[in-house]
Scaffold this motif. Structure first.
Motif, short mmCIF file in Angstrom:
data_model
loop_
_atom_site.label_atom_id
_atom_site.label_comp_id
_atom_site.label_asym_id
_atom_site.label_seq_id
_atom_site.Cartn_x
_atom_site.Cartn_y
_atom_site.Cartn_z
N ASN A 48 -2.70 -43.78 0.48
CA ASN A 48 -2.62 -45.11 -0.14
C ASN A 48 -1.26 -45.38 -0.80
O ASN A 48 -1.12 -46.28 -1.61
N TYR A 49 -0.27 -44.57 -0.41
CA TYR A 49 1.12 -44.79 -0.80
C TYR A 49 1.36 -44.70 -2.30
O TYR A 49 2.30 -45.30 -2.82
N MET A 91 -9.18 -45.18 -4.91
CA MET A 91 -8.99 -43.76 -5.20
C MET A 91 -9.63 -43.40 -6.52
O MET A 91 -9.49 -44.12 -7.52
N VAL A 92 -10.33 -42.28 -6.52
CA VAL A 92 -10.92 -41.70 -7.73
C VAL A 92 -10.17 -40.40 -8.00
O VAL A 92 -10.12 -39.52 -7.14
N ALA A 160 -13.79 -47.99 -8.81
CA ALA A 160 -13.32 -47.95 -7.42
C ALA A 160 -14.21 -48.81 -6.52
O ALA A 160 -13.71 -49.54 -5.65
N LEU A 161 -15.51 -48.73 -6.71
CA LEU A 161 -16.44 -49.52 -5.90
C LEU A 161 -16.23 -51.01 -6.11
O LEU A 161 -16.43 -51.82 -5.19
N PHE A 170 -11.40 -39.45 -2.87
CA PHE A 170 -11.77 -38.69 -4.06
C PHE A 170 -10.86 -37.47 -4.15
O PHE A 170 -10.87 -36.62 -3.27
N ASP A 171 -10.07 -37.40 -5.22
CA ASP A 171 -9.14 -36.28 -5.39
C ASP A 171 -9.72 -35.30 -6.42
O ASP A 171 -9.51 -35.46 -7.62
#
Length: 254
Positions: A48-49, A91-92, A160-161, A170-171
């Motif tokens: 996602n840059y 992104m989480v 995020a949702l 998810f990181d």
């Protein structure tokens, strides 16, 4: 849904990603596993840059992410140009990054209001619906400091949702949590997978990856070493490096 082709990322002379190629199908959960420093989180941040790739292409459907044609050449998009694309890929993070001065509902609604221009009433209704999905509707008026770490991470998932993304990244969403709080976050991620959300998850929870992910990719040294259906990679890895890693993880979790 998502396609990564020959992704490279360098920090000066250090090559962290060495030609990563992967695909995510609609409704699929893909898990990236591997030792620390293997490039898993960097791969997510490049998708996602949040980190700009050194080279390679990332496609969401038929749309090239982060690059645009300028005459006959491709150039990197500005942050303003990329904003609509970033909304499609939520992104989480490991940490929760909630605004401490805002209550839970406002934390979730802020993005739709600021980034999408959604009317406040509609954004609050969306926020409440997303909080219901992560089983925290009853905490809408609470502030982050009043929540456990697991609850804060679930609020981050609701946030995020609320972007209504096509893909969620998810990181290592449980790595900052106390062990007794991990389960509540994993339960929410499992529910999202069962709904058919398109997700890529970096995790050290190997058993969870086996049970929830459709496919698993094992990375080491900035490369994909092995990939396949989750049960195949976890239970019957073909590559010696994968076997070594999973064997060490089994000993550590015993």
């Amino acid at each position: 849904m998502l396609r990564v082709h020959e992704l490279h990322k360098n920090y000066g002379d250090l090559e962290v990603l060495k030609g990563i190629s992967l695909e995510l199908k609609p409704g699929e959960t893909l898990s990236l596993i591997g030792p620390s420093g293997s490039g898993k989180s960097t791969c997510l941040r490049c998708i996602n840059y949040l980190e700009k790739p050194t080279s390679g292409e990332i496609w969401l459907g038929d749309e090239l992410i982060g690059q645009v044609k300028d005459g006959k050449r491709l150039r990197l998009m500005s942050d303003r140009e990329m904003a609509p694309q970033r909304r499609e890929i939520a992104m989480v993070f490991q940490l929760f990054y909630l605004w401490p001065h805002l209550n839970v509902r406002d934390n979730v609604a802020l993005g739709p209001i600021k980034a999408q221009g959604m009317p406040r009433k509609q954004a609050y209704e969306l926020a409440d619906a997303m909080l219901e999905k992560v089983h925290l509707r009853h905490k809408a008026e609470a502030y982050p400091e009043q929540l456990s770490g697991g609850q804060q991470q679930r609020v981050a998932i609701a946030r995020a949702l609320a972007q209504q993304p096509k893909v969620i990244l998810f990181d290592e969403p449980t790595s900052a949590l106390d062990p007794e709080l991990v389960g509540e976050v994993l339960a929410v991620i499992r529910e999202l997978a069962e709904e058919g959300r398109s997700m890529i998850m970096v995790t050290h929870e190997v058993r969870f990856a086996r049970d929830v992910a459709d496919r698993v990719i094992f990375m080491d040294g900035g490369r994909i070493v092995e990939q396949g259906p989750s049960a195949q990679v976890i239970d019957n890895p073909r590559h010696e490096r994968t076997r070594s890693f999973l064997g060490r993880m089994a000993v550590e979790s015993a």
